[in-house]
Design an enzyme around this catalytic site. Sequence first.
Site, PDB file in Angstrom:
ATOM      1  N   GLN A   1      -2.758   2.421   9.800  1.00  0.00           N
ATOM      2  CA  GLN A   1      -1.295   2.676   9.195  1.00  0.00           C
ATOM      3  C   GLN A   1      -0.377   3.793  10.005  1.00  0.00           C
ATOM      4  O   GLN A   1       0.818   3.188  10.094  1.00  0.00           O
ATOM      5  CB  GLN A   1      -1.397   3.427   7.569  1.00  0.00           C
ATOM      6  CG  GLN A   1      -2.248   2.643   6.761  1.00  0.00           C
ATOM      7  CD  GLN A   1      -3.747   2.836   6.448  1.00  0.00           C
ATOM      8  OE1 GLN A   1      -4.294   3.213   7.590  1.00  0.00           O
ATOM      9  NE2 GLN A   1      -4.201   2.613   5.422  1.00  0.00           N
TER      10      GLN A   1
ATOM     11  N   ASP B   1      -1.565  10.830  -2.307  1.00  0.00           N
ATOM     12  CA  ASP B   1      -1.960   9.710  -3.583  1.00  0.00           C
ATOM     13  C   ASP B   1      -2.023  10.476  -4.770  1.00  0.00           C
ATOM     14  O   ASP B   1      -1.982   9.716  -5.914  1.00  0.00           O
ATOM     15  CB  ASP B   1      -2.984   8.872  -3.113  1.00  0.00           C
ATOM     16  CG  ASP B   1      -2.900   7.754  -2.057  1.00  0.00           C
ATOM     17  OD1 ASP B   1      -2.770   8.479  -0.663  1.00  0.00           O
ATOM     18  OD2 ASP B   1      -2.858   6.745  -2.298  1.00  0.00           O
TER      19      ASP B   1
ATOM     20  N   ASN C   1      -5.239  12.520  -0.429  1.00  0.00           N
ATOM     21  CA  ASN C   1      -4.531  11.772   0.688  1.00  0.00           C
ATOM     22  C   ASN C   1      -5.508  10.950   1.603  1.00  0.00           C
ATOM     23  O   ASN C   1      -6.800  11.324   1.581  1.00  0.00           O
ATOM     24  CB  ASN C   1      -3.467  12.325   1.308  1.00  0.00           C
ATOM     25  CG  ASN C   1      -2.386  11.533   2.026  1.00  0.00           C
ATOM     26  OD1 ASN C   1      -1.834  10.822   1.220  1.00  0.00           O
ATOM     27  ND2 ASN C   1      -2.193  11.658   3.317  1.00  0.00           N
ATOM     28  N   LYS C   2      -5.092  10.096   2.271  1.00  0.00           N
ATOM     29  CA  LYS C   2      -5.527   9.070   3.260  1.00  0.00           C
ATOM     30  C   LYS C   2      -6.711  10.029   3.980  1.00  0.00           C
ATOM     31  O   LYS C   2      -6.594  11.269   4.461  1.00  0.00           O
ATOM     32  CB  LYS C   2      -4.653   8.676   4.333  1.00  0.00           C
ATOM     33  CG  LYS C   2      -5.221   7.565   5.554  1.00  0.00           C
ATOM     34  CD  LYS C   2      -6.045   6.764   5.053  1.00  0.00           C
ATOM     35  CE  LYS C   2      -5.507   5.938   3.944  1.00  0.00           C
ATOM     36  NZ  LYS C   2      -6.480   4.788   3.327  1.00  0.00           N
TER      37      LYS C   2
ATOM     38  N   ARG D   1      -7.191  -0.529  -7.443  1.00  0.00           N
ATOM     39  CA  ARG D   1      -7.513   0.587  -6.498  1.00  0.00           C
ATOM     40  C   ARG D   1      -7.408   1.828  -7.116  1.00  0.00           C
ATOM     41  O   ARG D   1      -6.524   2.256  -7.867  1.00  0.00           O
ATOM     42  CB  ARG D   1      -6.296   0.604  -5.338  1.00  0.00           C
ATOM     43  CG  ARG D   1      -6.845  -0.497  -4.203  1.00  0.00           C
ATOM     44  CD  ARG D   1      -5.666  -0.102  -3.038  1.00  0.00           C
ATOM     45  NE  ARG D   1      -6.265   0.975  -1.993  1.00  0.00           N
ATOM     46  CZ  ARG D   1      -5.584   1.487  -1.046  1.00  0.00           C
ATOM     47  NH1 ARG D   1      -4.330   0.966  -0.981  1.00  0.00           N
ATOM     48  NH2 ARG D   1      -6.207   2.286  -0.273  1.00  0.00           N
TER      49      ARG D   1
ATOM     50  N   ARG E   1       0.851  -1.057   0.109  1.00  0.00           N
ATOM     51  CA  ARG E   1      -0.034  -0.147   0.158  1.00  0.00           C
ATOM     52  C   ARG E   1       1.001   1.122  -0.162  1.00  0.00           C
ATOM     53  O   ARG E   1       2.179   1.091   0.309  1.00  0.00           O
ATOM     54  CB  ARG E   1      -0.891   0.161   1.223  1.00  0.00           C
ATOM     55  CG  ARG E   1      -0.236  -0.500   2.334  1.00  0.00           C
ATOM     56  CD  ARG E   1      -0.459   0.250   3.550  1.00  0.00           C
ATOM     57  NE  ARG E   1      -0.422   1.611   3.656  1.00  0.00           N
ATOM     58  CZ  ARG E   1       0.912   2.274   3.561  1.00  0.00           C
ATOM     59  NH1 ARG E   1       1.935   1.835   3.851  1.00  0.00           N
ATOM     60  NH2 ARG E   1       0.803   3.659   3.478  1.00  0.00           N
ATOM     61  N   GLY E   2       0.105   2.246  -0.269  1.00  0.00           N
ATOM     62  CA  GLY E   2       1.074   3.604  -0.319  1.00  0.00           C
ATOM     63  C   GLY E   2       1.234   3.772  -1.891  1.00  0.00           C
ATOM     64  O   GLY E   2       1.601   2.992  -2.543  1.00  0.00           O
ATOM     65  N   ALA E   3       1.264   5.167  -2.309  1.00  0.00           N
ATOM     66  CA  ALA E   3       1.113   5.563  -3.610  1.00  0.00           C
ATOM     67  C   ALA E   3       2.190   4.759  -4.414  1.00  0.00           C
ATOM     68  O   ALA E   3       2.346   4.035  -5.312  1.00  0.00           O
ATOM     69  CB  ALA E   3       0.779   6.824  -3.917  1.00  0.00           C
TER      70      ALA E   3
HETATM   71  O1  MRU Z   1      -4.676   3.450   1.999  1.00  0.00           O
HETATM   72  P1  MRU Z   1      -3.166   3.482   1.908  1.00  0.00           P
HETATM   73  O2  MRU Z   1      -2.531   2.826   2.973  1.00  0.00           O
HETATM   74  O3  MRU Z   1      -2.531   3.048   0.528  1.00  0.00           O
HETATM   75  O4  MRU Z   1      -2.945   4.872   1.710  1.00  0.00           O
HETATM   76  C1  MRU Z   1      -1.632   5.719   1.657  1.00  0.00           C
HETATM   77  C2  MRU Z   1      -1.784   7.063   1.884  1.00  0.00           C
HETATM   78  O5  MRU Z   1      -2.518   7.794   1.897  1.00  0.00           O
HETATM   79  C3  MRU Z   1      -0.306   7.475   2.043  1.00  0.00           C
HETATM   80  O6  MRU Z   1      -0.283   8.841   2.701  1.00  0.00           O
HETATM   81  C4  MRU Z   1       0.109   8.175   0.416  1.00  0.00           C
HETATM   82  O7  MRU Z   1      -0.105   6.851  -0.432  1.00  0.00           O
HETATM   83  C5  MRU Z   1       1.364   8.566   0.307  1.00  0.00           C
HETATM   84  S1  MRU Z   1       2.445   7.459   0.524  1.00  0.00           S
HETATM   85  C6  MRU Z   1       3.877   7.943   0.361  1.00  0.00           C
END
Ligand code: MRU
Length: 320
Positions: A173, A214, A223-224, A78, A44-46
């Site tokens: 997270q 993201d 973002n999240k 996703r 996970r994470g962009a």
């Molecule tokens: O749902 P996730 O855990 O994939 O969400 C991740 C985030 O929102 C991060 O902050 C974002 O992807 C940046 S990661 C360098």
Amino acid sequence: MKTMKWKDNRLILIDQRRLPDDLNCFICNTYEDVIFAIKEMVVRGAPAIGVAAAFGMVLGDIAGENLNVVAKKLKSSRPTAINLFWAVDRILKSDNPPLDEAIAMYKEDIDTNLAIGRYGAEIIEKNDTILTHCNAGALACVDYGTALGVIRTAHHQDKNINVICDETRPLGQGARLSVWEMQQEDIPVKLIPDVAAGYLMQTLKINKVIIGADRVCTDGIVNKIGSLMVALSAKRFHVPFYVAAPLSTFDLKNSIYDTEIEERAPEEVMFYGGCRIAPIGTEVINPAFDIVPADLITGIITEKGIIHFDKFSEFFLNMK
Ligand code: MRU
């Protein structure tokens, strides 16, 4: 710590669902395994989603699949992080064999984060307390991290910083991943419930906010979930609010309001740590991402420098 490794024609991922208690691997033998891993948030994470998807394309190529079909399936895993689309399209358009391109992306991701860390550390002052949300760390990338990359660099520069991690409901997270990453390197860290961020800014206990993204558009970021509330509190209490993101997260063609916001399963909200916390049959709304307008953001820390929204076009013109 690398979140993924390519070995013997397989993609090996750290299984982030089990952290912090178990450090296990999840092995992708097929591109379908990569789709599963992205959907279920094994990875996970962009930036990490992007590079994993690139290796998904490689697995499709090895299996002799039609890469346009594989690309379409990977892209539907996703919807919010633009790195997924960027990475899959880059493999499709490249003149290089998919594996060479994916390996180049893997290496670039690390260099990019190190550069983000260097630029970002310039805005960190000695003894700063920095609030971060979700996990924009090594685990969200191939290594080092974006927002946590800035924090790492400042820590290595002996700036004596303290980190505050929002727990980041519903999947935690911040609590599970960011706190763990900071502890691995003895970076001073404290965990707070998401709802305490405003109070800590009001009582002057936070000097800066740094989060990941993201998607970065010309009118703000995505973002999240929870990022908007943090940004609003930061604006109200005059706390600088920075976003750390690589240029592969930029979407200059669309507005933040055009982004498809992923809606995830109700169980993520109904349960916490394996325990049900709401009555059976409760109706749930579970958007996974927030839309944060540009006027709440102090700057975007990229691998090419810090961008301010009022100087967006100037920045990209000068870069060419
Ligand atoms: O749902 P996730 O855990 O994939 O969400 C991740 C985030 O929102 C991060 O902050 C974002 O992807 C940046 S990661 C360098």
